[in-house]
Design a protein around this motif. Sequence first.
Motif, mmCIF file in Angstrom:
data_model
loop_
_atom_site.group_PDB
_atom_site.id
_atom_site.type_symbol
_atom_site.label_atom_id
_atom_site.label_comp_id
_atom_site.label_asym_id
_atom_site.label_seq_id
_atom_site.Cartn_x
_atom_site.Cartn_y
_atom_site.Cartn_z
ATOM 1 N N ASN A 32 41.843 50.039 53.001
ATOM 2 C CA ASN A 32 41.086 51.169 53.558
ATOM 3 C C ASN A 32 39.883 51.454 52.648
ATOM 4 O O ASN A 32 39.811 50.982 51.511
ATOM 5 N N LEU A 33 38.937 52.222 53.154
ATOM 6 C CA LEU A 33 37.662 52.450 52.459
ATOM 7 C C LEU A 33 37.857 52.931 51.024
ATOM 8 O O LEU A 33 37.264 52.391 50.083
ATOM 9 N N GLN A 34 38.698 53.950 50.821
ATOM 10 C CA GLN A 34 38.861 54.545 49.491
ATOM 11 C C GLN A 34 39.572 53.600 48.522
ATOM 12 O O GLN A 34 39.215 53.535 47.338
ATOM 13 N N ALA A 35 40.583 52.860 49.024
ATOM 14 C CA ALA A 35 41.300 51.918 48.153
ATOM 15 C C ALA A 35 40.368 50.797 47.704
ATOM 16 O O ALA A 35 40.391 50.377 46.541
ATOM 17 N N ILE A 36 39.514 50.322 48.620
ATOM 18 C CA ILE A 36 38.552 49.260 48.280
ATOM 19 C C ILE A 36 37.542 49.791 47.268
ATOM 20 O O ILE A 36 37.236 49.131 46.274
ATOM 21 N N ALA A 37 37.023 51.003 47.517
ATOM 22 C CA ALA A 37 36.044 51.604 46.591
ATOM 23 C C ALA A 37 36.644 51.769 45.206
ATOM 24 O O ALA A 37 36.008 51.440 44.191
ATOM 25 N N ARG A 38 37.894 52.244 45.151
ATOM 26 C CA ARG A 38 38.550 52.458 43.852
ATOM 27 C C ARG A 38 38.806 51.132 43.135
ATOM 28 O O ARG A 38 38.581 51.017 41.926
ATOM 29 N N ALA A 39 39.276 50.108 43.884
ATOM 30 C CA ALA A 39 39.567 48.813 43.272
ATOM 31 C C ALA A 39 38.284 48.124 42.799
ATOM 32 O O ALA A 39 38.270 47.493 41.738
ATOM 33 N N LEU A 40 37.204 48.243 43.568
ATOM 34 C CA LEU A 40 35.907 47.689 43.139
ATOM 35 C C LEU A 40 35.416 48.416 41.893
ATOM 36 O O LEU A 40 34.917 47.798 40.951
ATOM 37 N N HIS A 41 35.558 49.720 41.890
ATOM 38 C CA HIS A 41 35.082 50.566 40.785
ATOM 39 C C HIS A 41 35.838 50.250 39.495
ATOM 40 O O HIS A 41 35.257 50.277 38.408
ATOM 41 N N GLY A 42 37.135 49.936 39.627
ATOM 42 C CA GLY A 42 37.954 49.726 38.434
ATOM 43 C C GLY A 42 38.012 48.298 37.942
ATOM 44 O O GLY A 42 38.002 48.049 36.742
ATOM 45 N N GLU A 43 38.059 47.328 38.892
ATOM 46 C CA GLU A 43 38.210 45.938 38.446
ATOM 47 C C GLU A 43 37.565 44.932 39.399
ATOM 48 O O GLU A 43 37.961 43.766 39.435
ATOM 49 N N LEU A 44 36.561 45.379 40.163
ATOM 50 C CA LEU A 44 35.778 44.497 41.048
ATOM 51 C C LEU A 44 36.661 43.727 42.034
ATOM 52 O O LEU A 44 36.254 42.708 42.586
ATOM 53 N N MET A 45 37.903 44.186 42.212
ATOM 54 C CA MET A 45 38.881 43.569 43.115
ATOM 55 C C MET A 45 39.265 42.147 42.692
ATOM 56 O O MET A 45 39.702 41.338 43.508
ATOM 57 N N VAL A 46 39.089 41.825 41.400
ATOM 58 C CA VAL A 46 39.486 40.492 40.917
ATOM 59 C C VAL A 46 40.408 40.595 39.704
ATOM 60 O O VAL A 46 40.471 39.697 38.871
ATOM 61 N N GLY A 47 41.137 41.704 39.590
ATOM 62 C CA GLY A 47 42.157 41.819 38.548
ATOM 63 C C GLY A 47 41.611 41.961 37.144
ATOM 64 O O GLY A 47 40.579 42.626 36.915
ATOM 65 N N THR A 48 42.276 41.300 36.201
ATOM 66 C CA THR A 48 41.981 41.477 34.776
ATOM 67 C C THR A 48 40.543 41.080 34.426
ATOM 68 O O THR A 48 39.881 41.766 33.649
ATOM 69 N N VAL A 49 40.067 39.971 34.988
ATOM 70 C CA VAL A 49 38.691 39.527 34.698
ATOM 71 C C VAL A 49 37.698 40.609 35.103
ATOM 72 O O VAL A 49 36.765 40.939 34.361
ATOM 73 N N GLY A 50 37.901 41.194 36.287
ATOM 74 C CA GLY A 50 37.020 42.262 36.758
ATOM 75 C C GLY A 50 37.082 43.485 35.870
ATOM 76 O O GLY A 50 36.054 44.109 35.572
ATOM 77 N N ASP A 51 38.302 43.826 35.425
ATOM 78 C CA ASP A 51 38.478 44.966 34.521
ATOM 79 C C ASP A 51 37.671 44.760 33.234
ATOM 80 O O ASP A 51 37.000 45.666 32.755
ATOM 81 N N ARG A 52 37.743 43.545 32.677
ATOM 82 C CA ARG A 52 37.016 43.253 31.432
ATOM 83 C C ARG A 52 35.503 43.300 31.654
ATOM 84 O O ARG A 52 34.747 43.753 30.784
ATOM 85 N N LEU A 53 35.045 42.829 32.811
ATOM 86 C CA LEU A 53 33.605 42.861 33.111
ATOM 87 C C LEU A 53 33.110 44.299 33.251
ATOM 88 O O LEU A 53 32.034 44.647 32.754
#
Length: 454
Positions: free
Chosen positions: A123-144
């Motif tokens: 859903n819109l908010q879950a995608i926005a939050r996941a992009l905001h926190g880790e670019l939706m790619v897990g640990t690598v996104g979090d580090r970036l």
Amino acid sequence: MSKPNVSFYNLAWRWHFYAGLFVAPFMILLAITGIIYLFKPQLDPLLYRELMVVEAGHHRQSADTLLASVRQAYPQGHVGQYLPPLNAERSAQFVVHDGGRELNVFVDPYSAKVLGEQDGKQNLQAIARALHGELMVGTVGDRLVELAAGWGIVLVVSGLYLWWPRGRNSAGVLWPRLSARGRVLWRDLHAVTGFWGSALLLLMLLSGMTWTGLWGKQYADLWNRFPAAMWNDVPKSDQQARDLNSAHRQTVPWAMENTPMPVSGAHAEHAGHHRMDQAPAAPQVSLQQVEDVASLRRVEPGYSITLPTSAEGVFTIAVFADDPRNDATLHVDQYTGQVLADVRWQDYSPVARATELGVMLHEGKMFGALNQLVILLVCLMILLGSVSGLVMWWKRKPTGGLGVPPLRHDLPRWKMAVGVMVVLGIAFPLVGISMVVMWGVDSLVVRRRAMVRA
């Protein structure tokens, strides 16, 4: 102006350039996703009205009746969490894991009718939050994201040095020269926006860093401490409360992430040495009884109840309140209904309190609409600063090159500046490592150019 200052200005501009080129795309993404998540309280009931909004009735069904409706609708599903209605005109929500999917299932609290479902991760908010926190790619996104936030702090510090008036009048410093055109106008928009937004931007970057996987975890390990006596008489598992949080869903407050999850102990006494964590949960306490515990202990509405997943698991009542002073995390024994832990704002350390306040300001929740408008303004300033910086770069970029500001050969090592960079590098290890890498690459490029010229 003395030579060291001129030279350091040149060096600061060079590092500001590198930082900006790397950080700008991330800042644009973080600002856009931040704006979406900022208005979650207004957007959700608007976008999902048929799921979230109900007509107020006279008699609410019990939590167990609602749970039975959900289990009947999803016989193969596993119910992980229950969110009681926020008020008389809101539906109840269950998080159901079914066939590899995580679903938000909404139920009318008066009729117990299942209103529908929503994909918990899409859903819109879950995608926005996941992009905001880790670019939706897990640990690598979090580090970036962590690297971009750290370099964002370098960007603010170097930008303030470059902005410093040095005898210039206020036009182009405190306000933009709107009569100017082209690169001068973009430069003014960039510099003035950066100056006025610098303090709030630093607050946003630092409060956001507390959620990151590397720096944030070290910060939490250092400051998130509770008196050992709070957990002395409670059997503990090796699981931490942070396991209840995910990139797309917040369950427990930040201050609680490092605390151990208690164990439901009554059943364990009869189980000998069997692996209790591998046995399925078999609660003898009903969901309604757990909700009654929350009501009796005056937990702020908006809380969730996470159901146990193993025989030694607990029910967890948690609210990550808009006003952190109303935060609450309670663990309840699934066999006896005993409250094993009840942690509130007054139990937090001063640093944890300050961090929670910073996070709530970051999310625009502390002072209602006013806080939202201020954070919206900061996000728009970030967008303007990032876009204007990229436009300035594009306008002066030579064909086939990056347009890196030239480095003077008579550049002295300016002690205070080097000290500032070293402190930032130590404070934010990912930034420090990338600084060393960038310095190495930059030195090679400069040396290569000198050789070509020779």
